[in-house]
Write a protein that holds these residues in place. Structure first.
Motif, mmCIF file in Angstrom:
data_model
loop_
_atom_site.group_PDB
_atom_site.id
_atom_site.type_symbol
_atom_site.label_atom_id
_atom_site.label_comp_id
_atom_site.label_asym_id
_atom_site.label_seq_id
_atom_site.Cartn_x
_atom_site.Cartn_y
_atom_site.Cartn_z
ATOM 1 N N GLN A 100 7.248 5.478 0.611
ATOM 2 C CA GLN A 100 6.033 5.246 -0.501
ATOM 3 C C GLN A 100 5.094 3.827 -0.152
ATOM 4 O O GLN A 100 3.979 3.738 -0.003
ATOM 5 C CB GLN A 100 6.320 5.220 -1.841
ATOM 6 C CG GLN A 100 4.918 5.169 -2.803
ATOM 7 C CD GLN A 100 5.533 4.774 -4.130
ATOM 8 O OE1 GLN A 100 6.533 4.822 -4.565
ATOM 9 N NE2 GLN A 100 4.534 4.125 -4.728
ATOM 10 N N LYS A 101 5.746 2.802 -0.249
ATOM 11 C CA LYS A 101 5.197 1.518 0.062
ATOM 12 C C LYS A 101 4.734 1.331 1.543
ATOM 13 O O LYS A 101 3.586 0.677 1.684
ATOM 14 C CB LYS A 101 6.195 0.418 -0.428
ATOM 15 C CG LYS A 101 6.638 0.319 -1.768
ATOM 16 C CD LYS A 101 5.418 -0.048 -2.658
ATOM 17 C CE LYS A 101 6.037 -0.174 -4.183
ATOM 18 N NZ LYS A 101 4.653 -0.564 -4.975
ATOM 19 N N LEU A 102 5.549 1.897 2.405
ATOM 20 C CA LEU A 102 5.221 1.793 3.676
ATOM 21 C C LEU A 102 3.769 2.524 4.105
ATOM 22 O O LEU A 102 2.914 1.985 4.892
ATOM 23 C CB LEU A 102 6.148 2.444 4.629
ATOM 24 C CG LEU A 102 6.143 2.235 6.088
ATOM 25 C CD1 LEU A 102 5.946 0.921 6.525
ATOM 26 C CD2 LEU A 102 7.261 2.952 7.109
ATOM 27 N N LEU A 103 3.763 3.625 3.513
ATOM 28 C CA LEU A 103 2.580 4.313 3.774
ATOM 29 C C LEU A 103 1.419 3.976 2.999
ATOM 30 O O LEU A 103 0.322 3.826 3.561
ATOM 31 C CB LEU A 103 2.917 6.113 3.296
ATOM 32 C CG LEU A 103 1.588 6.965 3.634
ATOM 33 C CD1 LEU A 103 1.249 7.067 4.951
ATOM 34 C CD2 LEU A 103 1.911 8.353 2.817
ATOM 35 N N GLU A 104 1.405 3.426 1.789
ATOM 36 C CA GLU A 104 0.375 2.862 1.152
ATOM 37 C C GLU A 104 -0.366 1.865 1.963
ATOM 38 O O GLU A 104 -1.443 1.526 2.050
ATOM 39 C CB GLU A 104 0.779 2.553 -0.164
ATOM 40 C CG GLU A 104 1.132 3.594 -1.413
ATOM 41 C CD GLU A 104 1.539 3.261 -2.462
ATOM 42 O OE1 GLU A 104 1.588 3.872 -3.693
ATOM 43 O OE2 GLU A 104 2.116 2.080 -2.607
ATOM 44 N N LYS A 105 0.755 0.872 2.436
ATOM 45 C CA LYS A 105 0.283 -0.305 3.289
ATOM 46 C C LYS A 105 -0.387 0.096 4.430
ATOM 47 O O LYS A 105 -1.373 -0.355 5.017
ATOM 48 C CB LYS A 105 1.569 -1.180 3.586
ATOM 49 C CG LYS A 105 1.261 -2.614 3.944
ATOM 50 C CD LYS A 105 0.931 -3.215 2.838
ATOM 51 C CE LYS A 105 0.928 -5.062 2.716
ATOM 52 N NZ LYS A 105 0.224 -5.640 1.641
ATOM 53 N N LEU A 106 0.114 1.160 4.963
ATOM 54 C CA LEU A 106 -0.517 1.546 6.586
ATOM 55 C C LEU A 106 -1.820 2.173 6.388
ATOM 56 O O LEU A 106 -2.839 1.950 7.128
ATOM 57 C CB LEU A 106 0.625 2.470 7.226
ATOM 58 C CG LEU A 106 1.898 1.595 7.667
ATOM 59 C CD1 LEU A 106 2.942 2.952 8.123
ATOM 60 C CD2 LEU A 106 1.562 0.728 8.670
ATOM 61 N N ALA A 107 -1.885 3.238 5.437
ATOM 62 C CA ALA A 107 -2.916 3.914 5.167
ATOM 63 C C ALA A 107 -4.080 3.306 4.237
ATOM 64 O O ALA A 107 -5.335 3.367 4.200
ATOM 65 C CB ALA A 107 -2.477 5.171 4.602
ATOM 66 N N GLY A 108 -3.703 2.150 3.579
ATOM 67 C CA GLY A 108 -4.619 1.406 2.848
ATOM 68 C C GLY A 108 -4.877 2.045 1.539
ATOM 69 O O GLY A 108 -6.234 1.901 0.904
ATOM 70 N N ARG A 109 -4.013 2.863 0.844
ATOM 71 C CA ARG A 109 -4.449 3.644 -0.446
ATOM 72 C C ARG A 109 -3.086 3.780 -1.302
ATOM 73 O O ARG A 109 -2.302 3.802 -0.569
ATOM 74 C CB ARG A 109 -5.108 5.031 -0.140
ATOM 75 C CG ARG A 109 -4.431 5.773 0.542
ATOM 76 C CD ARG A 109 -5.343 7.200 1.178
ATOM 77 N NE ARG A 109 -4.261 8.114 1.822
ATOM 78 C CZ ARG A 109 -3.666 9.156 1.422
ATOM 79 N NH1 ARG A 109 -3.525 8.959 0.010
ATOM 80 N NH2 ARG A 109 -3.093 9.854 1.982
ATOM 81 N N LYS A 110 -3.248 3.746 -2.574
ATOM 82 C CA LYS A 110 -2.253 4.017 -3.266
ATOM 83 C C LYS A 110 -1.907 5.568 -3.445
ATOM 84 O O LYS A 110 -2.673 6.502 -3.752
ATOM 85 C CB LYS A 110 -2.479 3.380 -4.730
ATOM 86 C CG LYS A 110 -2.689 1.997 -4.730
ATOM 87 C CD LYS A 110 -1.336 1.293 -4.407
ATOM 88 C CE LYS A 110 -0.648 0.932 -5.879
ATOM 89 N NZ LYS A 110 0.462 0.170 -5.449
ATOM 90 N N LEU A 111 -0.558 5.812 -3.633
ATOM 91 C CA LEU A 111 -0.128 7.107 -3.963
ATOM 92 C C LEU A 111 0.015 7.514 -5.470
ATOM 93 O O LEU A 111 0.472 6.517 -6.244
ATOM 94 C CB LEU A 111 0.955 7.721 -3.246
ATOM 95 C CG LEU A 111 0.935 7.532 -1.467
ATOM 96 C CD1 LEU A 111 2.297 7.751 -1.010
ATOM 97 C CD2 LEU A 111 0.006 8.583 -1.200
ATOM 98 N N ASN A 112 -0.355 8.297 -6.174
ATOM 99 C CA ASN A 112 0.017 8.783 -7.177
ATOM 100 C C ASN A 112 1.174 9.318 -7.698
ATOM 101 O O ASN A 112 1.683 10.625 -7.775
ATOM 102 C CB ASN A 112 -1.003 9.922 -7.867
ATOM 103 C CG ASN A 112 -1.011 10.085 -9.388
ATOM 104 O OD1 ASN A 112 -0.549 9.199 -10.013
ATOM 105 N ND2 ASN A 112 -1.505 11.113 -9.757
ATOM 106 N N VAL A 113 2.197 8.329 -7.761
ATOM 107 C CA VAL A 113 3.612 8.686 -7.953
ATOM 108 C C VAL A 113 4.233 7.575 -8.975
ATOM 109 O O VAL A 113 3.646 6.431 -8.908
ATOM 110 C CB VAL A 113 4.607 8.743 -6.567
ATOM 111 C CG1 VAL A 113 4.264 9.876 -5.666
ATOM 112 C CG2 VAL A 113 4.432 7.254 -5.903
ATOM 113 N N ALA A 114 5.360 8.005 -9.491
ATOM 114 C CA ALA A 114 6.126 6.924 -10.474
ATOM 115 C C ALA A 114 6.648 6.086 -9.474
ATOM 116 O O ALA A 114 7.026 6.297 -8.264
ATOM 117 C CB ALA A 114 7.104 7.699 -11.220
ATOM 118 N N GLU A 115 6.641 4.572 -10.098
ATOM 119 C CA GLU A 115 6.967 3.492 -9.367
ATOM 120 C C GLU A 115 8.469 3.629 -8.909
ATOM 121 O O GLU A 115 8.970 3.453 -8.145
ATOM 122 C CB GLU A 115 6.494 2.141 -9.783
ATOM 123 C CG GLU A 115 5.149 1.780 -9.483
ATOM 124 C CD GLU A 115 4.596 1.684 -8.219
ATOM 125 O OE1 GLU A 115 5.407 1.014 -7.502
ATOM 126 O OE2 GLU A 115 3.814 2.306 -7.609
#
Length: 342
Positions: A100-115
């Motif tokens: 999750q953190k990897l994709l958010e960093k690479l794509a530059g957007r947050k995912l709507n998931v529980a931390e």
């Protein structure tokens, strides 16, 4: 304690059995597995069900180890600000948190998931969200989806590696993946109550160009593959061309492989060819890090496009990584356009 020791012995025995089973599969593909080398747990396969495993010797090969290391180092570099340190791809990625953190960093957007998710259901829900986002990015680019929620959560090395290689290539990670990495797999199937094995090869990387989708070959592919004797002639011609201009700044190139890798000469050369001064604050005159060198080469590519040259086929990272074919392609584009410039 006795139970722990017993469990350890069973685990070691199972690993040993599977290794022996793999050796037999090589010599007798699709042959029934002798009952004396099968752990009782392995007989629990349903009819027509199959199970796969990587041969241990494949995991010991240098290219496989290099691929794993490059991917781990890349993930840690991307997530350095998150204070996340990955040590094992299987143990650290299966629950979806790092992915999750990897994709958010690479794509530059947050995912709507529980931390934070501790339960298996929660982890798989997170994986579903992450993998749906990944698949939506990669599928239109022609990537085959060789991973699933279950395979990632089950810590299947093959699925995790396929996923990470695809992400690294899609987001143009500033790393060089080793080419032609593959492993030997043992496939165990249950047919009419009998376990049978076969042996297959699983490929993770081919060549960088093929993985990037650049399937068209050009003159340099032919030159490298079929006319290496003419390579030195081409290199000499390009060296003569670049020195004709760089000599104006009292600079001289003798090695194409290395002297353009930090991007400085490419930037200066574009200024000379287009007859303008490139402000020093636009690039690193003495780059030290990989990122600074990539910045310089990328900036030189922008200058080339501003000058009417099509975006180079090569990646900036390939030039920085001393890929001669990529460097020659860039310089040949300049030669074609500016060969008559004094």
């Amino acid at each position: 304690m006795a139970g722990l020791l017993c469990g350890t012995k069973k685990s070691r025995s199972k690993v040993s059995d599977l290794q022996e089973e793999g050796k037999n599969a090589i010599n007798a593909p699709l042959s029934p597995i002798p009952t004396d080398i099968i752990h009782p747990e392995d007989t629990l396969l349903d009819e027509n069900e199959e199970r796969t495993m990587i041969e241990q010797y494949s995991k010991e090969e240098a290219k496989y180890k290099e691929l794993v290391k490059v991917l781990i180092d890349w993930i840690n570099d991307v997530l350095v600000e998150e204070r996340i340190i990955v040590k094992s791809l299987e143990e650290d990625l299966y629950d979806g948190q790092v992915l999750q953190k990897l994709l958010e960093k690479l794509a530059g957007r947050k995912l709507n998931v529980a931390e934070v998710t501790q339960s298996e259901i929660g982890q798989k829900q997170k994986l579903q969200t992450v993998l749906e986002s990944v698949n939506n990015l990669l599928r239109p680019q022609g990537w085959a989806i060789k991973w699933s929620i279950d395979s990632i959560h089950a810590k299947k090395t093959v699925a995790i590696l396929h996923l990470l290689v695809a992400l690294a290539m899609h987001f143009r990670a500033p790393v060089r993946l080793p080419e032609h990495v593959s492993v030997q797999m043992v496939v165990v199937r249950k047919r009419e109550g009998i376990l049978q094995t076969s042996h297959v090869t699983e490929e993770f990387t081919s060549t960088t160009e093929m993985m990037m989708g650049r399937f068209e070959r050009d003159a340099f592919d032919t030159l490298f593959d079929h006319a290496p004797d003419k390579l030195s002639v081409v290199k000499k011609s390009l060296i003569t061309f670049v020195n004709k201009h760089l000599n104006k700044l009292n600079l001289e190139v003798t090695e194409l492989e290395t002297q353009f890798a930090d991007g400085v000469y490419l930037v200066l050369l574009m200024g000379l060819l287009e007859d303008y001064f490139v402000p020093l604050y636009n690039f690193y005159l003495t780059p030290e890090s990989f990122e600074q060198k990539v910045h310089n080469v990328s900036f030189s590519f922008e200058l080339m496009q501003d000058g009417g040259i099509k975006k180079p086929k090569a990646r900036p990272e390939d030039v920085v990584n001393l890929d001669l074919k990529s460097t020659l392609r860039v310089l040949y584009n300049l030669f074609t356009k500016y060969k008559n410039v004094e």
